[in-house]
Design an enzyme around this catalytic site. Sequence first.
Site, mmCIF file in Angstrom:
data_model
loop_
_atom_site.group_PDB
_atom_site.id
_atom_site.type_symbol
_atom_site.label_atom_id
_atom_site.label_comp_id
_atom_site.label_asym_id
_atom_site.label_seq_id
_atom_site.Cartn_x
_atom_site.Cartn_y
_atom_site.Cartn_z
ATOM 1 N N HIS A 1 0.819 -1.214 0.000
ATOM 2 C CA HIS A 1 0.000 0.000 0.000
ATOM 3 C C HIS A 1 0.852 1.262 0.000
ATOM 4 C CE1 HIS A 1 -4.226 -1.605 1.118
ATOM 5 N NE2 HIS A 1 -3.538 -2.506 0.432
ATOM 6 N N HIS B 1 -2.201 -12.117 -3.090
ATOM 7 C CA HIS B 1 -3.259 -12.845 -2.396
ATOM 8 C C HIS B 1 -2.911 -14.306 -2.156
ATOM 9 C CE1 HIS B 1 -6.406 -9.658 -3.827
ATOM 10 N NE2 HIS B 1 -5.524 -9.175 -2.969
#
Length: 724
Positions: free
Chosen positions: A99, A267
Amino acid sequence: MEHHSSNGSGKCPVMHGANTESHSSVMDWWPKSLNLDILHQHDTKTNPLGKDFNYREELKKLDVKALKKDLHDLMTDSQDWWPADWGHYGGLMIRMAWHAAGSYRISDGRGGAGTGNQRFAPLNSWPDNVSLDKARRLLWPIKQKYGNKVSWADLIILAGTIAYENMGLKTFGFAFGREDIWGPEKDTYWGAEKEWLAPSDNRYEDVNDPSTMENPLAAVQMGLIYVNPEGVNGNPDPIKTGAQVRETFRRMAMNDEETVALTAGGHTVGKTHGNGDAGALGPNPEGADVEEQGFGWANPHKTGKGRYTITSGIEGAWTTNPTKWDNGYFEMLFNHEWESRKSPAGAWQWEPVSIKEEDMPADVEDFSIKQNPIMTDADMAMREDPIYREISLKFKDDFDALSDAFARAWFKLTHRDMGPKARYFGPDVPSEDLIWQDPVPAGKTGYDVDAVKAKIAGSGLSVSEMVSTAWDSARTFRGSDMRGGANGARIRLTPQKDWEGNEPKRLAKVLSILEPIAKEFGISVADTIVLAGNVGVEQAAKKAGFEVKVPFTPGRGDATDEMTDAESFEPLEPIADGYRNWLKKDYVVSAEELMLDRTQLMGLTAPEMTVLVGGMRVMGTNHGGTKHGVFTSNEGALTNDFFVNLTDMKNYWKPLDNGLYEIRDRKSNATKWSATRMDLVFGSNSILRAYAEVYAQNDSKEKFVNDFVAAWAKVMDADRFDVK
């Protein structure tokens, strides 16, 4: 404490709320005033390390091996105050690094991980960054131990990279060299919304056409890094979400294969958190009370941590083994049928219609309990979008290909805004040159600079032609991601040679003269272009009565088409240049605001902008040869006439219907000059006028020339990381 006042009522002698309450700033009272704050941010006075601190020198003292060991140990050293999922912090550290890096967008080069900006608002309090306050605090003991020998910016990205290594990925490499800032980046436009997670429609002309998203934005909603994991505006539809994913990642300079690799790799490990009511969370870090000490999103749900953590609102892991680098993501995605369901927090997520217990991930606290895996709407796009599906199936059948593609894409994601390889530092810097690093070969340094300058001076090129060409070559530099600039002479390559702002006909003429000179002396065209600009400045100064020598450092190289990712250079095309008094077209944003944006990207201060504009005007460098702002009868001479005549009270200023202005004599009413907003702002804005008045003074003629030369040299050398 006893308070006294003249009327007898108690009154604290301290002025409460000074400069913090509504309508306490100039911009509150006069919102249309030109805000110069972006040129003043990151002032050296805000840096606690002092102006003499040299991060690269500190890095030389860093025990990299020991730091990496400490990070490996951290991954499985679960803390009671914030326990690790399955006893491993890898997923959290990766999300923190992701992020930080993922806020980068190629349109203006802003965002990204290169400054440690995630520590400050608004990023530290974005809804998409819930719980990352805990990740940074887990890193604090390591930062405290190594001190100034490693920046927060480097440590955040290294932690994510080590997390992958700890879980089994062979990473591509890592480079130190990111320097911390000490306050938020005021120049970054994250969107006009006043509400977190406002509907995507606000950012698009047509939300069904992702290409219509407002530039320079890349994320689909305020407070998100990429796309809404529940679907477009929270409505599950993998095909529509896939289209938004493609546009968002394209604006981060990622192609389809990199996008699939990053989605899958991100993921493969960790989980989402939504086991409770997300609306019950406390204020974000920037809005929390002092006793929270920088923490936010206090969770009142049961223990508030572990299996009860609330982050995105989606709840579950993607793979059977979320602390292991494997191909479980694609196996899970394609080996089951999926249906949309609501998480305990009320968020849309995809869960398998049926699944064997042995294929389920374990509970983060009790490994004997199995939980359903999940997919977001973006994950389902990897299966349903035809292009993404083809790539996903290739990776499903070739784990080595996935591992290599992800390692490279992760390296690109986390290093994209560091600029050229010359800024990289450390033992793990990959030897391979990558096209997105904008490689430039080293140029020749040992040559007779004065002989080259003499040849250029006798070439017949005018001051305007030499200065304009050098400026156009250098002005592409962006301090946001360290791209562009004069090194490489990409102004002679596609796409830059055809940009309207570079005046292709004039550029071709100048290059046809300079390129043979470069060949004759065996030096780069890049050096020759800059030397020509310096010659022009020196000639203009001499015409004004001053002998100066513009500083010059040889060694620029020439890039080739093969070294240039032409598509990624398109966002660097100038749409305006206040320094050459040019607008490609009329924009909603004012011309002077566009000039500020370009100035900040080039790393210039407000005084440097002022002196450069004044000098460029009198040297006659306006785009297309227009005379707007050329407030002098001695064009081509580096005089302070621009400022003298702008501030002369014998004149007055009259607007015309075409967006231009006339400067007229007060007595005769005769028109003396024409001007644009980019000229007159130096007389209308109180701060810029103060600078203009300095240069208009009778005792500032020499100062003006010297300051111009210093600012000019700064622009020409902005991208010379090889010698900094």
